[in-house]
Write a protein that holds these residues in place. Structure first.
Motif, PDB file in Angstrom:
ATOM      1  N   LEU A 140      -5.058  11.312 -11.725  1.00  0.00           N
ATOM      2  CA  LEU A 140      -6.406  10.980 -11.250  1.00  0.00           C
ATOM      3  C   LEU A 140      -7.479  11.782 -11.979  1.00  0.00           C
ATOM      4  O   LEU A 140      -8.645  11.417 -11.966  1.00  0.00           O
ATOM      5  N   SER A 160       1.367   9.402  -5.281  1.00  0.00           N
ATOM      6  CA  SER A 160       0.091   9.750  -4.640  1.00  0.00           C
ATOM      7  C   SER A 160      -0.871  10.458  -5.596  1.00  0.00           C
ATOM      8  O   SER A 160      -2.077  10.438  -5.400  1.00  0.00           O
ATOM      9  N   LEU A 202      -7.928   1.565  -6.824  1.00  0.00           N
ATOM     10  CA  LEU A 202      -7.926   1.874  -5.391  1.00  0.00           C
ATOM     11  C   LEU A 202      -8.354   3.321  -5.164  1.00  0.00           C
ATOM     12  O   LEU A 202      -8.821   3.679  -4.100  1.00  0.00           O
ATOM     13  N   ASN A 203      -8.159   4.168  -6.169  1.00  0.00           N
ATOM     14  CA  ASN A 203      -8.650   5.544  -6.099  1.00  0.00           C
ATOM     15  C   ASN A 203      -9.778   5.690  -7.109  1.00  0.00           C
ATOM     16  O   ASN A 203      -9.749   5.054  -8.153  1.00  0.00           O
ATOM     17  N   GLN A 247      -3.919   4.330  -8.563  1.00  0.00           N
ATOM     18  CA  GLN A 247      -3.358   3.092  -8.008  1.00  0.00           C
ATOM     19  C   GLN A 247      -4.327   1.950  -8.292  1.00  0.00           C
ATOM     20  O   GLN A 247      -5.531   2.104  -8.121  1.00  0.00           O
TER      21      GLN A 247
HETATM   22  C1  NAG Z   1      -4.977   6.472  -3.864  1.00  0.00           C
HETATM   23  O1  NAG Z   1      -5.041   5.187  -3.245  1.00  0.00           O
HETATM   24  C2  NAG Z   1      -3.859   4.816  -2.552  1.00  0.00           C
HETATM   25  C3  NAG Z   1      -4.045   3.378  -2.068  1.00  0.00           C
HETATM   26  O2  NAG Z   1      -5.249   3.222  -1.394  1.00  0.00           O
HETATM   27  C4  NAG Z   1      -3.602   5.798  -1.406  1.00  0.00           C
HETATM   28  O3  NAG Z   1      -2.404   5.458  -0.724  1.00  0.00           O
HETATM   29  C5  NAG Z   1      -3.475   7.212  -1.991  1.00  0.00           C
HETATM   30  O4  NAG Z   1      -3.317   8.156  -0.961  1.00  0.00           O
HETATM   31  C6  NAG Z   1      -4.712   7.549  -2.822  1.00  0.00           C
HETATM   32  N1  NAG Z   1      -4.486   8.842  -3.456  1.00  0.00           N
HETATM   33  C7  NAG Z   1      -5.338   9.847  -3.352  1.00  0.00           C
HETATM   34  C8  NAG Z   1      -4.935  11.126  -4.046  1.00  0.00           C
HETATM   35  O5  NAG Z   1      -6.387   9.756  -2.768  1.00  0.00           O
END
Ligand code: NAG
Ligand code: NAG
Length: 397
Positions: free
Chosen positions: A334, A61, A72-73, A65
């Motif tokens: 991140l 997490s 995705l983030n 990703q």
């Molecule tokens: C990053 O993206 C993934 C997939 O969408 C999600 O499951 C995850 O919670 C995100 N992580 C954060 C820190 O936002």
């Protein structure tokens, strides 16, 4: 093959040869193939384009990703821009051009074919591009051999000649000498009310977030280094920050002098590479109160070393490297701020900038870096040989 490779054990020993031999030929072919400037690269040449693999850190997490090269983030970029705009930050690098070696190998990235020298200049340019993108208030200073005819005509970039021995063999040593000479000069010019911070970095890095933020977030350090959990080389010299107060410059210079002394007295056999990292680690470890266990945690920490306060920043964020990124760091945090394209990854740096100029999205670009992390361009043959050697060792009694 048949004669030598009969029998079960022999078959296993010879198995790697089956993989090596065809590659030997394709590499040779690749090297002979002439490249022409301005022509799109030939597709289908596996040494000539990125090979995307799975991105490391999937499902974690706190790691980026990706779906292919789509992030995705969104990576977290400093939003609280530097409060104190009066405090300048310069990124300083040592760069030298080597014209002497015969230069036959060319590499094609995007639509451009580069000789070795052109590639080095292109990397320097991309280094500057990233800084101007993510730290628009900062300038870049290039320390170089006065004898080299380095000419960079760009806004926000200055070339600063410093006498020394910039041969490849001595470059790591010279780099510390140049840092010290530069800081000594800056201390002489320093006037009490100016604060001008310096961040010394390798030129094969992409700064993907404002590094000047550290002077604000950690107000008490004189000098900052990047560390990782690695017993032999816990410290990397690729990113060293110096607080631009009189005190900061004085103490950071004293620290670097100790590193230079350790380097010349203990690690000259490693003068071509690694010597600076070993010397850094030695100076830090010789501080009696220093606990090497701190390298195993990935949080920033402060420690007095000699007369200076040293801030230790995790490599995973401040000096992220593709190969370790796939393994040691388990993906990409991140809040990554620096991507370091060591060794044969340098070409990926050029690819990344090209990708960024077409997408204008740093997070997507980081997905490209992350999923190409295991791709090696130039050293493919070396890799195959290494894998084969490992296999042989496993098979031999
Ligand atoms: C990053 O993206 C993934 C997939 O969408 C999600 O499951 C995850 O919670 C995100 N992580 C954060 C820190 O936002
Ligand atoms: C390469 O050239 C082609 C056609 O000339 C163009 O469509 C493409 O955008 C170029 N790519 C880069 C990375 O410059």
């Amino acid at each position: 093959m048949r004669v030598f490779c009969s029998g079960w054990r022999r078959f296993l020993i010879c198995l790697p040869l089956l993989f090596i031999v065809p590659h030997l030929f394709s590499v040779k072919q690749f090297q002979q193939e002439p490249t022409k400037r301005g022509l799109p690269k030939k597709s289908g040449n596996k040494f000539d384009h990125l090979v995307l693999g799975p991105a490391a850190g999937q499902g974690l997490s706190n790691r980026l990703q990706c779906e292919g090269t789509k992030a995705l983030n969104k990576t977290q970029f400093s939003t609280n821009h530097r409060v104190n705009a009066v405090e300048l930050v310069s990124v300083v690098t040592v760069f030298s051009v080597y014209n002497s070696s015969p230069d036959a190998s060319r590499v094609t990235v995007g639509n451009t074919s580069y000789s070795k020298v052109e590639r080095a200049m292109a990397i320097l340019n991309v280094f500057v591009n990233f800084i101007q993108e993510t730290m628009p208030q900062s300038d870049v200073i290039i320390l170089t051999d006065p004898a080299s005819d380095l000419y960079v005509n760009r806004r926000g970039v200055s070339v600063y000649p410093i006498q020394g021995e910039y041969s490849r063999e001595k470059l790591m040593l010279q780099r510390i000498r140049s840092y010290i000479a530069f800081l000594e000069k800056k201390l002489k010019e320093h006037n009490q009310k100016d604060v001008h911070h310096y961040i010394f970095t390798d030129s094969d890095i992409a700064v993907v977030d404002d590094l000047g933020q550290i002077f604000h977030d950690y107000p008490d350090f004189h000098l900052a280094l990047t560390f990782r959990n690695n017993k032999q080389q816990p410290l990397n010299s690729g990113c060293i920050a110096v607080r631009g107060t009189r005190d900061g410059i004085t103490r950071a210079t004293a620290f670097l002098r100790k590193v230079l002394e350790a380097y010349t007295s203990k690690y000259m056999s490693a003068s071509r590479m690694l010597g600076d990292q070993l010397a850094l680690a030695w100076v830090v470890a010789s501080e009696p109160s220093f606990d090497v266990k701190r390298y195993t945690r990935s949080e920033p920490f402060m420690q007095d070393i000699g007369s200076g306060s040293v801030l230790f920043l995790p490599c995973a964020i401040y000096n992220w490297t593709p190969p370790e990124g796939a393994g040691q760091f388990h993906g990409m945090p991140l809040d990554v701020k620096v991507v370091h394209f060591k060794g044969s990854r340098k070409r990926l740096m050029l690819e990344s900038w090209n990708f960024y100029t077409s997408t204008a999205d740093i997070s997507d670009m980081l997905c490209l870096v992350l999923s190409s992390g295991r791709t090696k361009f130039g050293n493919r043959l070396e890799n195959i040989a290494r894998v084969a050697a490992t296999l042989m060792l496993k098979v031999l009694p």
